[in-house]
Design a protein around this motif. Structure first.
Motif, PDB file in Angstrom:
ATOM      1  N   HIS A  86      -2.911 -22.977   9.297  1.00 55.78           N
ATOM      2  CA  HIS A  86      -4.372 -23.085   9.216  1.00 55.78           C
ATOM      3  C   HIS A  86      -5.026 -21.817   8.663  1.00 55.78           C
ATOM      4  N   HIS A  87      -4.229 -20.924   8.078  1.00 59.30           N
ATOM      5  CA  HIS A  87      -4.711 -19.697   7.427  1.00 59.30           C
ATOM      6  C   HIS A  87      -5.507 -18.815   8.409  1.00 59.30           C
ATOM      7  N   ILE A  88      -4.958 -18.627   9.599  1.00 60.25           N
ATOM      8  CA  ILE A  88      -5.573 -17.790  10.632  1.00 60.25           C
ATOM      9  C   ILE A  88      -4.713 -16.548  10.783  1.00 60.25           C
ATOM     10  N   HIS A  89      -5.356 -15.394  10.733  1.00 54.72           N
ATOM     11  CA  HIS A  89      -4.633 -14.140  10.949  1.00 54.72           C
ATOM     12  C   HIS A  89      -4.506 -13.909  12.455  1.00 54.72           C
ATOM     13  N   MET A  90      -3.271 -13.698  12.915  1.00 52.20           N
ATOM     14  CA  MET A  90      -3.037 -13.406  14.331  1.00 52.20           C
ATOM     15  C   MET A  90      -2.578 -11.963  14.459  1.00 52.20           C
ATOM     16  N   SER A  91      -3.245 -11.231  15.360  1.00 51.42           N
ATOM     17  CA  SER A  91      -2.943  -9.816  15.517  1.00 51.42           C
ATOM     18  C   SER A  91      -1.563  -9.618  16.113  1.00 51.42           C
ATOM     19  N   GLY A  92      -1.036  -8.418  15.911  1.00 47.75           N
ATOM     20  CA  GLY A  92       0.251  -8.059  16.497  1.00 47.75           C
ATOM     21  C   GLY A  92       1.285  -7.753  15.443  1.00 47.75           C
ATOM     22  N   PRO A  93       2.415  -7.246  15.905  1.00 48.58           N
ATOM     23  CA  PRO A  93       3.466  -6.884  14.945  1.00 48.58           C
ATOM     24  C   PRO A  93       4.124  -8.108  14.325  1.00 48.58           C
ATOM     25  N   LYS A  94       4.606  -7.930  13.100  1.00 49.79           N
ATOM     26  CA  LYS A  94       5.313  -9.000  12.427  1.00 49.79           C
ATOM     27  C   LYS A  94       6.666  -9.208  13.108  1.00 49.79           C
ATOM     28  N   LEU A  95       7.154 -10.450  13.071  1.00 49.94           N
ATOM     29  CA  LEU A  95       8.475 -10.720  13.629  1.00 49.94           C
ATOM     30  C   LEU A  95       9.543 -10.149  12.697  1.00 49.94           C
ATOM     31  N   GLY A  96      10.659  -9.771  13.271  1.00 49.63           N
ATOM     32  CA  GLY A  96      11.757  -9.233  12.478  1.00 49.63           C
ATOM     33  C   GLY A  96      11.711  -7.723  12.395  1.00 49.63           C
ATOM     34  N   ARG A  97      12.488  -7.193  11.477  1.00 50.01           N
ATOM     35  CA  ARG A  97      12.582  -5.737  11.317  1.00 50.01           C
ATOM     36  C   ARG A  97      11.351  -5.188  10.612  1.00 50.01           C
ATOM     37  N   PRO A  98      11.019  -3.939  10.902  1.00 53.39           N
ATOM     38  CA  PRO A  98       9.899  -3.328  10.178  1.00 53.39           C
ATOM     39  C   PRO A  98      10.270  -3.114   8.713  1.00 53.39           C
ATOM     40  N   PRO A  99       9.266  -3.085   7.826  1.00 52.75           N
ATOM     41  CA  PRO A  99       9.565  -2.897   6.396  1.00 52.75           C
ATOM     42  C   PRO A  99      10.138  -1.504   6.117  1.00 52.75           C
ATOM     43  N   LYS A 100      10.938  -1.401   5.061  1.00 52.15           N
ATOM     44  CA  LYS A 100      11.550  -0.116   4.707  1.00 52.15           C
ATOM     45  C   LYS A 100      10.537   0.827   4.059  1.00 52.15           C
ATOM     46  N   ASP A 101       9.502   0.277   3.460  1.00 50.49           N
ATOM     47  CA  ASP A 101       8.460   1.086   2.845  1.00 50.49           C
ATOM     48  C   ASP A 101       7.664   1.790   3.947  1.00 50.49           C
ATOM     49  N   LYS A 102       7.757   3.104   4.003  1.00 48.48           N
ATOM     50  CA  LYS A 102       7.117   3.889   5.075  1.00 48.48           C
ATOM     51  C   LYS A 102       5.595   3.752   5.053  1.00 48.48           C
ATOM     52  N   ALA A 103       5.007   3.733   3.876  1.00 49.90           N
ATOM     53  CA  ALA A 103       3.547   3.621   3.770  1.00 49.90           C
ATOM     54  C   ALA A 103       3.072   2.261   4.283  1.00 49.90           C
ATOM     55  N   LEU A 104       3.787   1.199   3.925  1.00 48.84           N
ATOM     56  CA  LEU A 104       3.430  -0.142   4.384  1.00 48.84           C
ATOM     57  C   LEU A 104       3.570  -0.245   5.908  1.00 48.84           C
ATOM     58  N   TYR A 105       4.650   0.328   6.439  1.00 45.96           N
ATOM     59  CA  TYR A 105       4.874   0.300   7.885  1.00 45.96           C
ATOM     60  C   TYR A 105       3.783   1.087   8.617  1.00 45.96           C
ATOM     61  N   ALA A 106       3.403   2.235   8.073  1.00 47.28           N
ATOM     62  CA  ALA A 106       2.338   3.039   8.689  1.00 47.28           C
ATOM     63  C   ALA A 106       1.011   2.283   8.664  1.00 47.28           C
ATOM     64  N   GLN A 107       0.725   1.581   7.571  1.00 51.42           N
ATOM     65  CA  GLN A 107      -0.502   0.797   7.477  1.00 51.42           C
ATOM     66  C   GLN A 107      -0.492  -0.348   8.493  1.00 51.42           C
ATOM     67  N   GLN A 108       0.649  -1.007   8.656  1.00 50.75           N
ATOM     68  CA  GLN A 108       0.766  -2.073   9.647  1.00 50.75           C
ATOM     69  C   GLN A 108       0.533  -1.543  11.065  1.00 50.75           C
ATOM     70  N   CYS A 109       1.075  -0.369  11.348  1.00 50.96           N
ATOM     71  CA  CYS A 109       0.882   0.239  12.673  1.00 50.96           C
ATOM     72  C   CYS A 109      -0.593   0.573  12.910  1.00 50.96           C
ATOM     73  N   ARG A 110      -1.277   1.102  11.875  1.00 52.76           N
ATOM     74  CA  ARG A 110      -2.704   1.409  12.013  1.00 52.76           C
ATOM     75  C   ARG A 110      -3.521   0.133  12.252  1.00 52.76           C
TER      76      ARG A 110
END
Length: 194
Positions: A86-110
């Motif tokens: 239904h195209h709804i954004h749900m807060s929280g961490p993504k399932l699975g392993r964190p991305p290898k891109d450090k900048a993307l991972y830092a943005q997700q954490c923020r």
């Protein structure tokens, strides 16, 4: 409880208390106003109520919410698939392993930290209800009366918020109207006295 047999212990495992007593209440906040979505005296998994809550929201407003800031317990695979469908954004961490891109991972954490801060509004409603409105001191003897008390407390919190908004928005107009009314009334009394 002998007098209240519907109040059952609910094992929570929190630092302050391993066991809590009382109703489990699922609350949603829309526009700063609280709404009780589900109230039950039995221990149940809150994640099972999310889809019904979203469908009820759609029925009332005509559209799905853009995002849901929910506790981690709501992030089940079924709920995530439902939100994605239904195209709804749900807060929280993504399932699975964190991305290898450090900048993307830092943005997700923020983003997760910011959304967790916004989600604190729900927890704050429970705290305000307990501290200021007696949500932690229900004194009714009947189950239906206890449920009515819970609903009335949420209603009182919403009315107080509405009153504060009204006074903030129209406070000057109201105060000037009152002073004008007092001036007109006292002027009329003074003229009649002379």
């Amino acid at each position: 409880s002998i007098h209240q047999p519907w109040v059952r212990p609910i094992v929570r495992g929190k630092a302050t208390a391993d066991v809590e007593f009382g109703a489990k209440v699922s609350v949603s906040i829309v526009g700063g106003y609280a709404r009780i979505e589900h109230l039950n005296w039995d221990a149940y998994n809150e994640s099972t109520t999310l889809q019904n809550t979203v469908e009820e929201f759609k029925k009332q407003t005509g559209s799905y919410p853009q995002r849901i800031l929910a506790d981690k317990i709501y992030r089940t695979r079924d709920n995530l698939q439902y939100c994605e469908k239904h195209h709804i954004h749900m807060s929280g961490p993504k399932l699975g392993r964190p991305p290898k891109d450090k900048a993307l991972y830092a943005q997700q954490c923020r983003d997760e930290r910011r959304e967790a801060g916004e989600r604190n509004e729900v927890e704050g409603k429970f705290g305000t209800g307990k501290r200021c409105y007696g949500l932690d001191r229900l004194t009714a003897r009947l189950q239906s009366t206890c449920e009515t008390q819970i609903h009335m407390i949420v209603l009182a919190m919403n009315l107080w918020k509405l009153l504060k908004y009204f006074l903030h928005r129209f406070g000057r107009l109201v105060s000037e109207s009152i002073w004008w009314f007092i001036f007109v009334e006292t002027s009329g009394c003074l003229q009649n006295a002379v």
